[in-house]
Each structure stands twice: as structure tokens, then as C-alpha cells.
Design a protein around this motif. Structure first.
Motif, PDB file in Angstrom:
ATOM      1  N   TYR A 155      49.373  49.397  28.361  1.00 16.08           N
ATOM      2  CA  TYR A 155      48.155  50.188  28.515  1.00 16.08           C
ATOM      3  C   TYR A 155      48.053  50.740  29.920  1.00 16.08           C
ATOM      4  O   TYR A 155      48.633  50.218  30.853  1.00 16.08           O
ATOM      5  CB  TYR A 155      46.912  49.353  28.180  1.00 16.08           C
ATOM      6  N   GLY A 156      47.253  51.761  30.053  1.00 14.51           N
ATOM      7  CA  GLY A 156      47.010  52.317  31.378  1.00 14.51           C
ATOM      8  C   GLY A 156      48.049  53.348  31.749  1.00 14.51           C
ATOM      9  O   GLY A 156      48.908  53.734  30.967  1.00 14.51           O
ATOM     10  N   GLY A 157      47.948  53.797  32.968  1.00 10.05           N
ATOM     11  CA  GLY A 157      48.862  54.817  33.453  1.00 10.05           C
ATOM     12  C   GLY A 157      49.222  54.556  34.902  1.00 10.05           C
ATOM     13  O   GLY A 157      48.955  53.480  35.442  1.00 10.05           O
ATOM     14  N   PRO A 158      49.784  55.557  35.551  1.00  8.94           N
ATOM     15  CA  PRO A 158      50.181  55.389  36.947  1.00  8.94           C
ATOM     16  C   PRO A 158      48.988  54.990  37.819  1.00  8.94           C
ATOM     17  O   PRO A 158      47.910  55.561  37.709  1.00  8.94           O
ATOM     18  CB  PRO A 158      50.691  56.774  37.341  1.00  8.94           C
ATOM     19  N   GLY A 159      49.174  53.989  38.638  1.00  3.83           N
ATOM     20  CA  GLY A 159      48.119  53.538  39.538  1.00  3.83           C
ATOM     21  C   GLY A 159      47.181  52.503  38.951  1.00  3.83           C
ATOM     22  O   GLY A 159      46.385  51.908  39.672  1.00  3.83           O
ATOM     23  N   ASP A 160      47.231  52.302  37.622  1.00  2.59           N
ATOM     24  CA  ASP A 160      46.375  51.285  37.016  1.00  2.59           C
ATOM     25  C   ASP A 160      46.915  49.902  37.364  1.00  2.59           C
ATOM     26  O   ASP A 160      48.052  49.743  37.801  1.00  2.59           O
ATOM     27  CB  ASP A 160      46.302  51.463  35.500  1.00  2.59           C
ATOM     28  N   LYS A 161      46.084  48.897  37.177  1.00  3.38           N
ATOM     29  CA  LYS A 161      46.427  47.528  37.546  1.00  3.38           C
ATOM     30  C   LYS A 161      46.317  46.610  36.333  1.00  3.38           C
ATOM     31  O   LYS A 161      45.686  46.953  35.342  1.00  3.38           O
ATOM     32  CB  LYS A 161      45.464  47.027  38.624  1.00  3.38           C
ATOM     33  N   VAL A 162      46.918  45.446  36.464  1.00  6.18           N
ATOM     34  CA  VAL A 162      46.757  44.374  35.475  1.00  6.18           C
ATOM     35  C   VAL A 162      46.132  43.199  36.215  1.00  6.18           C
ATOM     36  O   VAL A 162      46.603  42.804  37.277  1.00  6.18           O
ATOM     37  CB  VAL A 162      48.107  43.968  34.844  1.00  6.18           C
ATOM     38  N   VAL A 163      45.039  42.667  35.664  1.00  4.48           N
ATOM     39  CA  VAL A 163      44.353  41.527  36.267  1.00  4.48           C
ATOM     40  C   VAL A 163      44.415  40.332  35.326  1.00  4.48           C
ATOM     41  O   VAL A 163      44.600  40.482  34.115  1.00  4.48           O
ATOM     42  CB  VAL A 163      42.879  41.860  36.607  1.00  4.48           C
ATOM     43  N   VAL A 164      44.278  39.157  35.904  1.00  7.46           N
ATOM     44  CA  VAL A 164      44.193  37.924  35.124  1.00  7.46           C
ATOM     45  C   VAL A 164      42.719  37.612  34.931  1.00  7.46           C
ATOM     46  O   VAL A 164      41.941  37.647  35.891  1.00  7.46           O
ATOM     47  CB  VAL A 164      44.894  36.755  35.848  1.00  7.46           C
ATOM     48  N   CYS A 165      42.339  37.318  33.692  1.00  6.17           N
ATOM     49  CA  CYS A 165      40.945  37.025  33.368  1.00  6.17           C
ATOM     50  C   CYS A 165      40.833  35.601  32.829  1.00  6.17           C
ATOM     51  O   CYS A 165      41.688  35.145  32.088  1.00  6.17           O
ATOM     52  CB  CYS A 165      40.438  37.980  32.291  1.00  6.17           C
ATOM     53  N   LYS A 166      39.756  34.944  33.213  1.00  2.00           N
ATOM     54  CA  LYS A 166      39.451  33.625  32.679  1.00  2.00           C
ATOM     55  C   LYS A 166      38.421  33.817  31.565  1.00  2.00           C
ATOM     56  O   LYS A 166      37.399  34.463  31.769  1.00  2.00           O
ATOM     57  CB  LYS A 166      38.874  32.737  33.774  1.00  2.00           C
ATOM     58  N   VAL A 167      38.728  33.246  30.383  1.00  2.00           N
ATOM     59  CA  VAL A 167      37.880  33.462  29.207  1.00  2.00           C
ATOM     60  C   VAL A 167      37.488  32.105  28.609  1.00  2.00           C
ATOM     61  O   VAL A 167      38.348  31.230  28.422  1.00  2.00           O
ATOM     62  CB  VAL A 167      38.645  34.296  28.135  1.00  2.00           C
ATOM     63  N   ASN A 168      36.222  31.958  28.297  1.00  2.00           N
ATOM     64  CA  ASN A 168      35.758  30.776  27.589  1.00  2.00           C
ATOM     65  C   ASN A 168      36.006  31.018  26.102  1.00  2.00           C
ATOM     66  O   ASN A 168      35.580  32.042  25.550  1.00  2.00           O
ATOM     67  CB  ASN A 168      34.266  30.537  27.847  1.00  2.00           C
TER      68      ASN A 168
END
Length: 172
Positions: A155-168
């Protein structure tokens, strides 16, 4: 406190099943090798993993916390499928019974689709549950999405980021 001469908790500390029941305020119990939640027997991939971890001497309290969090989820589908998904895609369970997953975001950390949700480090992102499309056959619809890294990287395009999310898991 054993040092103070109080030996009343020794049996529950030595007996793992009693310690689990005590931790979960009686909601979770282990009787004759089966896990019960609020009096109902649970037998699934998650409970089998917990029992195996216990038998093999591994730390498992985070799994009990995960189970307790998961059972707060009102969706049967989510309760049945969440751990299977995490195990199959290698997503870790945290010490407090949540899990970590990935999310593609814009360069400014807002969500890719609407740009309205701030996913910066430390932000808590929420939405009303009635606004979530819980049809699992629809890949992307209304809701907050996280996933396994291989899926999210697409997903996303040039310049986008991937983050780590904490989910309950109560919120899946």
C-alpha cells in the motif's frame, strides 16, 4: 509476603492453574487440562498454544492477558479468528495482552485513504465500532486497518511510511 511469614499464597503461586484463575479474577480457569472462560470451555488454537506453553515451561502470562482482552470483543468472528491470523502472519503478542501489526501511512503519518487519522508515534487512533465494516470478505472498507508486513508494504506510494501499531484484541 513469604519473608514476613505469610504463607497463605504459596499454594496458588505453585499451582499454575490457581495462579491463572487468581490473575484473571476468576474469568479464566484451568481445570483438568482445559481452559474455561466465565464457565465455558474454550478449545481453539489460542488455548492449545497456552496449554502447550504452560506444559513446556514457557512464559505464558501475556497469552492469558491476550485471551482475557480478546474475550472482551463482542464479535464471535474476531474471537475465533484473531489469534489464528496473528500466528499465521508472525505478529507478536505484547506483555499486556495486545498485539503488534503494521500500517501504511502518508509521509505526514495520516492514514492513506482519508488523511484524517493521525498515526504519529504515541497517538491513539479510535473510531466508533458501528462505523466498522466487519465483513471479512471485503478487503478494504470502513474501519482502521493494520496487517502483516508483506501485505502492508503493497500500500501507499513514494514517500509513504509503514508504522508499527499496538492493538487491543478487544477492538479487532
Amino acid at each position: 509476603n513469604i519473608k514476613a511469614g505469610d504463607f497463605s499464597q504459596i499454594e496458588s503461586l505453585v499451582n499454575v492453574a490457581k495462579a491463572v484463575t487468581s490473575y484473571a479474577s476468576g474469568r479464566i480457569s484451568i481445570i483438568d487440562g482445559e481452559i474455561f472462560y466465565s464457565g465455558f470451555v474454550l478449545s481453539n488454537t489460542l488455548t492449545q498454544r497456552i496449554l502447550k506453553m504452560m506444559a513446556d515451561g514457557f512464559k505464558f502470562d501475556h497469552m492469558i492477558k491476550f485471551l482475557d482482552n480478546l474475550m472482551q470483543n463482542p464479535s464471535k468472528r474476531s474471537v475465533d479468528e484473531t489469534y489464528w491470523f496473528l500466528e499465521n502472519y508472525g505478529l507478536p503478542i505484547t506483555d499486556d495482552g495486545c498485539f503488534l501489526a503494521y500500517k501504511a501511512v502518508r509521509n505526514n503519518y495520516t492514514d492513506i485513504y482519508s488523511g484524517k487519522f493521525d498515526n504519529s508515534v504515541g497517538q491513539v487512533v479510535t473510531m466508533p465500532r458501528f462505523g466498522v465494516d466487519d465483513n471479512c470478505s471485503v478487503g478494504c472498507s470502513n474501519g482502521l486497518h493494520v496487517g502483516a508486513i508483506d501485505y502492508v508494504k503493497s500500500y501507499g506510494g513514494p514517500g509513504d511510511k509503514v508504522v508499527v501499531c499496538k492493538v487491543n484484541p478487544a477492538d479487532v
